[in-house]
Design a protein around this motif. Structure first.
Motif, PDB file in Angstrom:
ATOM      1  N   SER A   7       0.825  -1.215   0.000  1.00  8.84           N
ATOM      2  CA  SER A   7       0.000   0.000   0.000  1.00  8.84           C
ATOM      3  C   SER A   7       0.853   1.257   0.000  1.00  8.84           C
ATOM      4  O   SER A   7       0.574   2.202  -0.739  1.00  8.84           O
ATOM      5  N   GLU A   8       1.884   1.272   0.813  1.00  9.25           N
ATOM      6  CA  GLU A   8       2.744   2.458   0.900  1.00  9.25           C
ATOM      7  C   GLU A   8       3.514   2.681  -0.398  1.00  9.25           C
ATOM      8  O   GLU A   8       3.568   3.796  -0.909  1.00  9.25           O
ATOM      9  N   LEU A   9       4.115   1.618  -0.939  1.00  6.98           N
ATOM     10  CA  LEU A   9       4.899   1.781  -2.172  1.00  6.98           C
ATOM     11  C   LEU A   9       4.019   2.183  -3.348  1.00  6.98           C
ATOM     12  O   LEU A   9       4.371   3.077  -4.131  1.00  6.98           O
ATOM     13  N   LEU A  10       2.871   1.551  -3.483  1.00  4.25           N
ATOM     14  CA  LEU A  10       1.993   1.838  -4.611  1.00  4.25           C
ATOM     15  C   LEU A  10       1.329   3.209  -4.473  1.00  4.25           C
ATOM     16  O   LEU A  10       1.198   3.939  -5.453  1.00  4.25           O
ATOM     17  N   THR A  11       0.944   3.572  -3.261  1.00  2.00           N
ATOM     18  CA  THR A  11       0.366   4.904  -3.044  1.00  2.00           C
ATOM     19  C   THR A  11       1.381   5.984  -3.389  1.00  2.00           C
ATOM     20  O   THR A  11       1.031   6.997  -4.007  1.00  2.00           O
ATOM     21  N   ASN A  12       2.641   5.778  -3.035  1.00  2.00           N
ATOM     22  CA  ASN A  12       3.678   6.751  -3.414  1.00  2.00           C
ATOM     23  C   ASN A  12       3.753   6.908  -4.930  1.00  2.00           C
ATOM     24  O   ASN A  12       3.865   8.020  -5.437  1.00  2.00           O
ATOM     25  N   ALA A  13       3.698   5.802  -5.651  1.00  2.00           N
ATOM     26  CA  ALA A  13       3.766   5.868  -7.117  1.00  2.00           C
ATOM     27  C   ALA A  13       2.553   6.599  -7.690  1.00  2.00           C
ATOM     28  O   ALA A  13       2.680   7.383  -8.630  1.00  2.00           O
ATOM     29  N   VAL A  14       1.380   6.355  -7.124  1.00  4.34           N
ATOM     30  CA  VAL A  14       0.151   6.988  -7.613  1.00  4.34           C
ATOM     31  C   VAL A  14       0.151   8.481  -7.293  1.00  4.34           C
ATOM     32  O   VAL A  14      -0.142   9.312  -8.147  1.00  4.34           O
ATOM     33  N   VAL A  15       0.491   8.823  -6.064  1.00  3.28           N
ATOM     34  CA  VAL A  15       0.383  10.216  -5.601  1.00  3.28           C
ATOM     35  C   VAL A  15       1.540  11.083  -6.078  1.00  3.28           C
ATOM     36  O   VAL A  15       1.336  12.223  -6.507  1.00  3.28           O
ATOM     37  N   HIS A  16       2.748  10.569  -6.021  1.00  2.00           N
ATOM     38  CA  HIS A  16       3.929  11.402  -6.280  1.00  2.00           C
ATOM     39  C   HIS A  16       4.524  11.233  -7.673  1.00  2.00           C
ATOM     40  O   HIS A  16       5.364  12.031  -8.073  1.00  2.00           O
ATOM     41  N   GLY A  17       4.110  10.216  -8.381  1.00  2.00           N
ATOM     42  CA  GLY A  17       4.661   9.979  -9.721  1.00  2.00           C
ATOM     43  C   GLY A  17       4.172  11.030 -10.703  1.00  2.00           C
ATOM     44  O   GLY A  17       2.979  11.177 -10.919  1.00  2.00           O
ATOM     45  N   ARG A  18       5.073  11.764 -11.266  1.00  2.00           N
ATOM     46  CA  ARG A  18       4.727  12.779 -12.270  1.00  2.00           C
ATOM     47  C   ARG A  18       5.115  12.226 -13.627  1.00  2.00           C
ATOM     48  O   ARG A  18       6.278  12.253 -14.010  1.00  2.00           O
ATOM     49  N   VAL A  19       4.133  11.666 -14.306  1.00  2.93           N
ATOM     50  CA  VAL A  19       4.386  11.020 -15.588  1.00  2.93           C
ATOM     51  C   VAL A  19       3.347  11.480 -16.602  1.00  2.93           C
ATOM     52  O   VAL A  19       2.309  12.023 -16.249  1.00  2.93           O
ATOM     53  N   SER A  20       3.639  11.233 -17.857  1.00  5.27           N
ATOM     54  CA  SER A  20       2.695  11.610 -18.905  1.00  5.27           C
ATOM     55  C   SER A  20       1.454  10.717 -18.836  1.00  5.27           C
ATOM     56  O   SER A  20       1.510   9.582 -18.371  1.00  5.27           O
ATOM     57  N   VAL A  43       7.454  -2.186  -7.060  1.00  9.58           N
ATOM     58  CA  VAL A  43       6.562  -1.267  -7.755  1.00  9.58           C
ATOM     59  C   VAL A  43       7.407  -0.442  -8.714  1.00  9.58           C
ATOM     60  O   VAL A  43       8.344   0.238  -8.290  1.00  9.58           O
ATOM     61  N   ASP A  44       7.089  -0.532 -10.006  1.00  8.19           N
ATOM     62  CA  ASP A  44       7.804   0.223 -11.041  1.00  8.19           C
ATOM     63  C   ASP A  44       6.912   1.345 -11.549  1.00  8.19           C
ATOM     64  O   ASP A  44       5.718   1.129 -11.777  1.00  8.19           O
ATOM     65  N   ASP A  45       7.506   2.515 -11.731  1.00 10.54           N
ATOM     66  CA  ASP A  45       6.771   3.599 -12.386  1.00 10.54           C
ATOM     67  C   ASP A  45       7.720   4.366 -13.293  1.00 10.54           C
ATOM     68  O   ASP A  45       8.927   4.186 -13.234  1.00 10.54           O
ATOM     69  N   ALA A  46       7.153   5.201 -14.130  1.00 11.22           N
ATOM     70  CA  ALA A  46       7.946   5.906 -15.140  1.00 11.22           C
ATOM     71  C   ALA A  46       8.482   7.248 -14.653  1.00 11.22           C
ATOM     72  O   ALA A  46       9.115   7.967 -15.417  1.00 11.22           O
ATOM     73  N   CYS A  47       8.249   7.584 -13.409  1.00  8.75           N
ATOM     74  CA  CYS A  47       8.754   8.845 -12.859  1.00  8.75           C
ATOM     75  C   CYS A  47      10.246   8.710 -12.573  1.00  8.75           C
ATOM     76  O   CYS A  47      10.684   7.729 -11.963  1.00  8.75           O
ATOM     77  N   LYS A  48      11.017   9.683 -13.003  1.00  7.00           N
ATOM     78  CA  LYS A  48      12.472   9.629 -12.818  1.00  7.00           C
ATOM     79  C   LYS A  48      12.891   9.951 -11.387  1.00  7.00           C
ATOM     80  O   LYS A  48      13.961   9.551 -10.950  1.00  7.00           O
ATOM     81  N   ARG A  49      12.053  10.701 -10.664  1.00  6.19           N
ATOM     82  CA  ARG A  49      12.401  11.147  -9.310  1.00  6.19           C
ATOM     83  C   ARG A  49      12.320   9.977  -8.325  1.00  6.19           C
ATOM     84  O   ARG A  49      11.305   9.314  -8.227  1.00  6.19           O
TER      85      ARG A  49
END
Length: 168
Positions: A67-80, A100-106
């Motif tokens: 929940s914590e890792l995925l919520t971070n990706a959803v809330v803080h991920g700045r992606v197209s 959890v993988d996301d396309a945000c570089k940060r």
């Protein structure tokens, strides 16, 4: 009805095929739209995997870590728009690795805690034997954790102390 689950279901279901990468079924990989509802759906998927693998003794810790890792990706991920988040649950030498993988570089960082947040990564650290961030193939990053196994099945007393300490 706008914003309802039914409105999002067809879009969500397009990327949610269950993928078993291992012949032994030791990895579950899913893709999710960057939407808050994916967190609950991913938790349900992890719960099923833990039951299949006989790891229900770490269910509480694993679900909170996810929940914590995925919520971070959803809330803080700045992606197209249209970029998805990928979750992987994998058995490695008898331990569970949640990724959890996301396309945000940060990359995420542990910041000061406030009423609005800042407790997620300390909770992940408290509930895991190890966690980290790494580059991934393509754009973005992978954030992963290996939840700790309670000393005695059903004994979560140490976990609660870690959670209380991390929340301070």
């Amino acid at each position: 009805m706008p914003g309802s689950f039914l409105e999002l279901s067809p879009v969500m279901l397009l990327g949610m095929e269950r993928r078993q990468e291992d012949a032994n079924g030791e990895e579950v990989k899913r893709r999710w739209p960057r939407h808050p509802r994916c967190v609950g759906l991913a938790r349900a998927e992890l719960r099923m995997a833990l039951e299949t693998w006989g790891l229900t003794s770490i269910e509480d810790e694993a679900l909170l870590v996810l929940s914590e890792l995925l919520t971070n990706a959803v809330v803080h991920g700045r992606v197209s728009p249209g970029r998805e988040i990928e979750t992987r649950f994998r058995l490695e030498a008898g331990a569970l690795r949640i990724r959890v993988d996301d396309a945000c570089k940060r990359w995420p960082s542990v910041g000061p805690q406030s009423d609005e947040g800042g407790r997620g990564l300390p909770l992940v650290a408290a509930l895991s034997t190890s966690w980290g961030v790494s580059n991934r193939v393509g754009v973005g990053k992978s954030v992963w954790a290996v939840p700790a196994v309670p000393a005695v099945k059903g004994d979560h007393s140490g976990t609660h102390q870690c959670v209380a300490a991390a929340a301070r």
